[in-house]
Design a protein around this motif. Structure first.
Motif, PDB file in Angstrom:
ATOM      1  N   LEU A  73       8.544  19.272  -6.703  1.00 57.03           N
ATOM      2  CA  LEU A  73       8.922  18.628  -7.958  1.00 57.03           C
ATOM      3  C   LEU A  73       8.098  17.356  -8.186  1.00 57.03           C
ATOM      4  CD1 LEU A  73      10.856  17.959 -10.380  1.00 57.03           C
ATOM      5  CD2 LEU A  73      12.348  16.850  -8.693  1.00 57.03           C
ATOM      6  N   GLY A  74       7.945  16.570  -7.118  1.00 61.46           N
ATOM      7  CA  GLY A  74       7.253  15.278  -7.250  1.00 61.46           C
ATOM      8  C   GLY A  74       5.860  15.440  -7.832  1.00 61.46           C
ATOM      9  N   GLU A  75       5.138  16.431  -7.350  1.00 61.59           N
ATOM     10  CA  GLU A  75       3.788  16.647  -7.868  1.00 61.59           C
ATOM     11  C   GLU A  75       3.801  17.093  -9.325  1.00 61.59           C
ATOM     12  OE1 GLU A  75       0.688  17.480  -4.244  1.00 61.59           O
ATOM     13  OE2 GLU A  75       1.208  19.129  -5.589  1.00 61.59           O
ATOM     14  N   SER A  76       4.797  17.884  -9.681  1.00 65.24           N
ATOM     15  CA  SER A  76       4.894  18.293 -11.094  1.00 65.24           C
ATOM     16  C   SER A  76       5.137  17.072 -11.976  1.00 65.24           C
ATOM     17  CB  SER A  76       6.035  19.298 -11.279  1.00 65.24           C
ATOM     18  OG  SER A  76       5.670  20.557 -10.760  1.00 65.24           O
ATOM     19  N   VAL A  77       5.980  16.173 -11.479  1.00 67.57           N
ATOM     20  CA  VAL A  77       6.262  14.952 -12.238  1.00 67.57           C
ATOM     21  C   VAL A  77       4.998  14.093 -12.320  1.00 67.57           C
ATOM     22  CG1 VAL A  77       7.579  12.778 -12.197  1.00 67.57           C
ATOM     23  CG2 VAL A  77       8.734  14.958 -11.725  1.00 67.57           C
ATOM     24  N   SER A  78       4.266  13.996 -11.220  1.00 72.49           N
ATOM     25  CA  SER A  78       3.026  13.204 -11.215  1.00 72.49           C
ATOM     26  C   SER A  78       2.055  13.706 -12.272  1.00 72.49           C
ATOM     27  CB  SER A  78       2.337  13.300  -9.851  1.00 72.49           C
ATOM     28  OG  SER A  78       3.138  12.761  -8.858  1.00 72.49           O
ATOM     29  N   ARG A  79       1.976  15.013 -12.398  1.00 70.18           N
ATOM     30  CA  ARG A  79       1.067  15.606 -13.391  1.00 70.18           C
ATOM     31  C   ARG A  79       1.442  15.141 -14.805  1.00 70.18           C
ATOM     32  NH1 ARG A  79       2.438  18.658 -17.554  1.00 70.18           N
ATOM     33  NH2 ARG A  79       3.850  19.830 -16.220  1.00 70.18           N
ATOM     34  N   VAL A  80       2.734  15.186 -15.104  1.00 65.50           N
ATOM     35  CA  VAL A  80       3.192  14.769 -16.438  1.00 65.50           C
ATOM     36  C   VAL A  80       2.854  13.294 -16.675  1.00 65.50           C
ATOM     37  CG1 VAL A  80       5.198  14.423 -17.925  1.00 65.50           C
ATOM     38  CG2 VAL A  80       5.087  16.420 -16.422  1.00 65.50           C
ATOM     39  N   LEU A  81       3.123  12.490 -15.653  1.00 66.93           N
ATOM     40  CA  LEU A  81       2.889  11.051 -15.811  1.00 66.93           C
ATOM     41  C   LEU A  81       1.395  10.755 -15.927  1.00 66.93           C
ATOM     42  CD1 LEU A  81       5.481   9.719 -13.198  1.00 66.93           C
ATOM     43  CD2 LEU A  81       5.750   9.880 -15.688  1.00 66.93           C
ATOM     44  N   ALA A  82       0.598  11.409 -15.102  1.00 65.71           N
ATOM     45  CA  ALA A  82      -0.848  11.157 -15.128  1.00 65.71           C
ATOM     46  C   ALA A  82      -1.429  11.486 -16.494  1.00 65.71           C
ATOM     47  CB  ALA A  82      -1.537  11.977 -14.043  1.00 65.71           C
ATOM     48  N   GLN A  83      -0.913  12.557 -17.094  1.00 64.09           N
ATOM     49  CA  GLN A  83      -1.455  12.979 -18.385  1.00 64.09           C
ATOM     50  C   GLN A  83      -0.980  12.115 -19.537  1.00 64.09           C
ATOM     51  OE1 GLN A  83      -0.410  17.245 -18.447  1.00 64.09           O
ATOM     52  NE2 GLN A  83      -2.588  17.643 -18.794  1.00 64.09           N
ATOM     53  N   HIS A  84       0.260  11.657 -19.462  1.00 64.16           N
ATOM     54  CA  HIS A  84       0.861  11.029 -20.640  1.00 64.16           C
ATOM     55  C   HIS A  84       1.232   9.560 -20.464  1.00 64.16           C
ATOM     56  CE1 HIS A  84       1.076  14.959 -22.520  1.00 64.16           C
ATOM     57  NE2 HIS A  84       1.606  15.422 -21.402  1.00 64.16           N
ATOM     58  N   LYS A  85       1.586   9.170 -19.252  1.00 67.53           N
ATOM     59  CA  LYS A  85       2.069   7.795 -19.092  1.00 67.53           C
ATOM     60  C   LYS A  85       2.025   7.406 -17.620  1.00 67.53           C
ATOM     61  CE  LYS A  85       5.834   4.737 -20.441  1.00 67.53           C
ATOM     62  NZ  LYS A  85       4.846   3.764 -20.917  1.00 67.53           N
ATOM     63  N   PRO A  86       0.853   7.022 -17.122  1.00 64.86           N
ATOM     64  CA  PRO A  86       0.760   6.658 -15.703  1.00 64.86           C
ATOM     65  C   PRO A  86       1.832   5.632 -15.322  1.00 64.86           C
ATOM     66  CG  PRO A  86      -1.414   6.761 -16.672  1.00 64.86           C
ATOM     67  CD  PRO A  86      -0.434   6.932 -17.809  1.00 64.86           C
ATOM     68  N   THR A  87       2.588   5.976 -14.269  1.00 72.72           N
ATOM     69  CA  THR A  87       3.768   5.192 -13.892  1.00 72.72           C
ATOM     70  C   THR A  87       3.875   5.169 -12.374  1.00 72.72           C
ATOM     71  OG1 THR A  87       4.901   6.033 -15.871  1.00 72.72           O
ATOM     72  CG2 THR A  87       6.301   5.095 -14.163  1.00 72.72           C
ATOM     73  N   PRO A  88       4.219   4.041 -11.768  1.00 74.97           N
ATOM     74  CA  PRO A  88       4.420   4.039 -10.314  1.00 74.97           C
ATOM     75  C   PRO A  88       5.502   5.042  -9.912  1.00 74.97           C
ATOM     76  CG  PRO A  88       4.371   1.798 -11.166  1.00 74.97           C
ATOM     77  CD  PRO A  88       4.415   2.702 -12.364  1.00 74.97           C
ATOM     78  N   GLN A  89       5.186   5.809  -8.868  1.00 73.66           N
ATOM     79  CA  GLN A  89       6.105   6.860  -8.407  1.00 73.66           C
ATOM     80  C   GLN A  89       6.187   6.832  -6.891  1.00 73.66           C
ATOM     81  OE1 GLN A  89       4.824  10.830  -9.459  1.00 73.66           O
ATOM     82  NE2 GLN A  89       6.469  11.842  -8.342  1.00 73.66           N
ATOM     83  N   GLU A  90       7.368   7.034  -6.352  1.00 73.09           N
ATOM     84  CA  GLU A  90       7.547   7.239  -4.910  1.00 73.09           C
ATOM     85  C   GLU A  90       8.182   8.604  -4.689  1.00 73.09           C
ATOM     86  OE1 GLU A  90       6.666   5.392  -2.170  1.00 73.09           O
ATOM     87  OE2 GLU A  90       5.536   4.108  -3.559  1.00 73.09           O
ATOM     88  N   PHE A  91       7.846   9.209  -3.551  1.00 74.98           N
ATOM     89  CA  PHE A  91       8.296  10.569  -3.246  1.00 74.98           C
ATOM     90  C   PHE A  91       9.323  10.558  -2.119  1.00 74.98           C
ATOM     91  CE2 PHE A  91       4.931  13.106  -5.368  1.00 74.98           C
ATOM     92  CZ  PHE A  91       4.055  12.087  -5.705  1.00 74.98           C
ATOM     93  N   VAL A  92      10.488  11.133  -2.384  1.00 77.78           N
ATOM     94  CA  VAL A  92      11.423  11.450  -1.304  1.00 77.78           C
ATOM     95  C   VAL A  92      11.300  12.956  -1.106  1.00 77.78           C
ATOM     96  CG1 VAL A  92      13.845  11.568  -0.606  1.00 77.78           C
ATOM     97  CG2 VAL A  92      12.951   9.515  -1.770  1.00 77.78           C
ATOM     98  N   ALA A  93      10.624  13.321  -0.032  1.00 71.81           N
ATOM     99  CA  ALA A  93      10.301  14.725   0.238  1.00 71.81           C
ATOM    100  C   ALA A  93       9.805  14.783   1.669  1.00 71.81           C
ATOM    101  CB  ALA A  93       9.213  15.215  -0.715  1.00 71.81           C
ATOM    102  N   THR A  94       9.632  15.986   2.219  1.00 75.49           N
ATOM    103  CA  THR A  94       9.060  16.054   3.562  1.00 75.49           C
ATOM    104  C   THR A  94       7.561  15.786   3.460  1.00 75.49           C
ATOM    105  OG1 THR A  94       8.836  18.451   3.416  1.00 75.49           O
ATOM    106  CG2 THR A  94      10.814  17.599   4.483  1.00 75.49           C
ATOM    107  N   ASN A  95       7.030  15.237   4.565  1.00 76.49           N
ATOM    108  CA  ASN A  95       5.662  14.739   4.553  1.00 76.49           C
ATOM    109  C   ASN A  95       4.717  15.734   5.227  1.00 76.49           C
ATOM    110  OD1 ASN A  95       3.440  13.115   4.377  1.00 76.49           O
ATOM    111  ND2 ASN A  95       4.059  11.753   6.046  1.00 76.49           N
ATOM    112  N   ASP A  96       4.470  16.857   4.545  1.00 80.32           N
ATOM    113  CA  ASP A  96       3.539  17.872   5.038  1.00 80.32           C
ATOM    114  C   ASP A  96       3.838  18.260   6.484  1.00 80.32           C
ATOM    115  OD1 ASP A  96       1.529  19.659   4.687  1.00 80.32           O
ATOM    116  OD2 ASP A  96      -0.077  18.266   5.200  1.00 80.32           O
ATOM    117  N   THR A  97       5.090  18.658   6.681  1.00 82.28           N
ATOM    118  CA  THR A  97       5.519  18.990   8.047  1.00 82.28           C
ATOM    119  C   THR A  97       6.440  20.202   8.028  1.00 82.28           C
ATOM    120  OG1 THR A  97       6.623  18.116  10.008  1.00 82.28           O
ATOM    121  CG2 THR A  97       7.543  17.462   7.916  1.00 82.28           C
ATOM    122  N   PHE A  98       6.595  20.846   9.187  1.00 81.19           N
ATOM    123  CA  PHE A  98       7.616  21.865   9.352  1.00 81.19           C
ATOM    124  C   PHE A  98       8.913  21.170   9.751  1.00 81.19           C
ATOM    125  CE2 PHE A  98       3.697  24.277  10.139  1.00 81.19           C
ATOM    126  CZ  PHE A  98       3.879  25.318   9.249  1.00 81.19           C
ATOM    127  N   GLY A  99      10.012  21.880   9.625  1.00 83.25           N
ATOM    128  CA  GLY A  99      11.289  21.337  10.062  1.00 83.25           C
ATOM    129  C   GLY A  99      11.506  21.621  11.546  1.00 83.25           C
TER     130      GLY A  99
END
Lengths: 317, 281
Positions: A261-287
């Motif tokens: 989801l975070g990356e999808s949101v980043s895409r929208v913001l980058a295209q229309h309204k660059p905005t500071p964003q932080e991600f709560v998500a796993t950090n490229d890892t397995f569980g």
């Protein structure tokens, strides 16, 4: 601040089962397929009510996906059920060619998504499925937050023509959305109004976002919490409207930060309204193995992680 | 109902279509297409009970699924010459903006195609799903499918093959094109499969052999037998022994023309061996 009441913990997969039971009664074209996980997917009742419309395919997920694609020819609406890992990564090319590229009206219903599958460990805990599915042209991707919403979404996707990936989970979590809600695919739900930060969350992280908003409120920070149940198509407008007011955003999901989801949101913001964003998500890892609560704590996917991310993003405004 | 000579004439024309299609764009798969020309002609002209107007749901008619989608040239030629779309459209094979994609797809809305294929091994499952829906709809028509022999190396086939017998899907006739060739060489060299018949029988299918899969009378007889065996609780498999590249002497009995187009000179030779019976597109 608007607050929400947990009417009692329930698992989202039971919401799926209840929705499927309802569909069995109201839509005779709905058929269900399962790859040896009827109990886990809560498909027992549909099977008991409509044995002729229920297909046990055994431990053969690729065949299940192909069967479902074929069953649409002649007007059936197949709902497939297995764990999220076996619903996506295991059968990616089958979904790609036989369902997505062929525009087949199949509903891929995936339980036990993410870390909260718990003790079975990383072989079963997929954190990449949203990315896999959202990249497929024409695929709708939904990740519901509680029992009531999962039930409503299950019923709603039968009325939508086209392939859908419906993602839900195993553990019992807060049930707080209205029982009689109208589930609209692609329409974000604003849960709280706020001026300082936008928190958009999906799936199990929505309740955590509400908990975080309460803590932040006590600190004098007003958070606007938005439930993004549909990751694709994304409700761009809801996100842009909110950040126009707050000027920063935290995204929260039980998924890898890559592809989620975070990356999808980043895409929208980058295209229309660059905005500071932080991600709560796993950090490229397995569980790994552990209780759902332990895992969500260790991998930073809970209310306190959202509070921390908010504190960080506020400094970047 | 067309007689054998008419079916033979159409087959010759289909061979010309195949050669001209792949030659024009210098790509595509002539070998397997030529080997299955008689089968497709018989299927669409004689064997299947099908409606003239294409409808995706195909209720009240027989359905066909091509699993080994790379033999799209023969599929497209026979669909066009059976009235699904204008024969002239064969001119657009593999060109930009065409409905005739390299491998068949529903994506551009080409009448006659019900699912995309090309990534191998998915056709059994899809055909079986369509057969299950026919049963739910109380539609007594049949589902036909075609698969390459090399394609059987894909594991998903065997999931479907196991499912079909276990669930008594007896309204399907799945044909295996036993031409013994695949891209890298003879099937027996690449990954020997042993007896395909024994495998299907072990999985609970009724098996019909068509020893001369490029002979129209043999195909009609074998498929009629296969049809008579449907509705008896077991899925039906037809083992169709064909010669890859059939009808063009230098393309026969070799995997060399699996995915290679003829040059100008080779095209001329191929066409000279197949008379223009119904008019080139």
């Amino acid at each position: 601040m608007k607050t929400y009441t947990n009417t009692g913990n329930k698992d989202t997969r039971s919401g799926f089962g209840a929705g499927l039971t309802e569909l069995g009664k109201t839509n005779e074209n709905v058929v269900a397929l399962c790859a040896d996980l009827i109990g886990s997917l809560k498909m027992d009742e549909f099977k008991a009510n409509h044995p002729e419309r229920f297909f046990q395919v055994g431990i053969a997920e690729a065949n299940m996906i192909g069967l479902a694609a074929g069953m649409t020819i002649g007007g059936k609406i197949p709902f497939t059920g297995t764990f999220a890992n076996f619903s996506t990564g295991r059968v990616y090319d089958q979904i790609r060619q036989s369902i997505a590229y062929s525009d087949k009206n199949v509903k891929i219903c995936a339980s036990h998504a993410g870390l909260t599958l718990g003790e079975d460990g990383a072989t079963h805990q997929i954190l990449e499925d949203i990315g896999l599915m959202k990249m497929l042209p024409g695929m709708t991707v939904i990740n519901t937050c509680d029992y009531n919403q999962t039930k409503a979404a299950t019923i709603a996707i039968a009325e939508h023509h086209g392939p859908v990936y419906l993602r839900f989970g195993r553990p019992k979590v807060a049930n707080f959305t209205p029982e009689d809600q109208n589930f609209e695919i692609g329409k974000a739900v604003q849960l709280t109004e706020g001026n300082d930060v936008t928190i958009v969350a999906t799936g199990h992280l929505v309740w955590e976002a509400l908990e975080a908003a309460k803590t932040l409120n006590e600190q004098g920070i007003s958070a606007e919490v938005i439930n993004i149940h549909t990751i694709k198509p994304l409700d761009d407008k809801a996100i842009l409207d909110s950040v126009s007011k707050t000027g920063c955003i935290v995204t929260a999901e039980e998924h890898n930060y890559l592809g989620g989801l975070g990356e999808s949101v980043s895409r929208v913001l980058a295209q229309h309204k660059p905005t500071p964003q932080e991600f709560v998500a796993t950090n490229d890892t397995f569980g790994e193995s552990g209780t759902p609560a332990q895992l969500m704590e260790k991998y930073g996917l809970n209310a306190s992680a959202i509070v921390k991310a908010t504190e960080t993003v506020l400094k970047r405004k | 109902m067309p007689n054998t000579q008419q079916l033979q004439d159409l087959t010759t024309q289909v061979r010309r279509d195949i050669l001209r299609m792949v030659h024009k764009v210098n790509s595509g798969h002539p070998g397997g297409s030529l080997g299955c020309a008689e089968f497709f002609v018989c299927l669409y002209q004689e064997i299947m009970d099908r409606n003239d107007n294409f409808d995706m749901d195909g209720i009240g008619e027989d359905l066909f699924f091509l699993s080994n989608g790379h033999i799209s040239p023969v599929f497209y030629s026979v669909l066009a010459r059976s009235g699904y779309f204008p024969v002239d459209e064969l001119n657009t094979f593999r060109l930009i903006d065409s409905r005739l994609q390299g491998h068949p797809t529903t994506h551009e809305g080409l009448p006659g195609v019900r699912v995309a294929s090309g990534s191998l091994g998915q056709g059994f499952s899809v055909a079986l799903g369509a057969a299950e829906t026919k049963k739910l709809n109380k539609d007594n028509h049949l589902v036909y499918s075609l698969h390459g022999d090399g394609e059987l190396q894909e594991g998903q086939n065997w999931e479907g093959i196991m499912y079909a017998a276990a669930n008594n899907v007896d309204n399907i006739i799945s044909t295996i094109d036993l031409n013994g060739q695949q891209i890298d060489g003879a099937t027996d060299d690449v990954l020997p499969m042993g007896s395909v018949r024994a495998k299907f029988e072990a999985f609970g299918w009724t098996v019909v052999d068509i020893e001369y899969g490029n002979d129209i009378d043999a195909i009609l007889k074998g498929m009629a037998e296969a049809k008579s065996l449907t509705g008896k609780g077991k899925p039906v498999c037809v083992l169709l022994k064909t010669v890859m590249g059939n009808g063009v002497d230098f393309m026969m009995h070799t995997h060399a023309w699996h995915g290679k187009a003829p040059n100008d000179e080779q095209l001329a030779i191929g066409l000279s061996q197949n008379a223009e019976t119904l008019g080139d597109y």
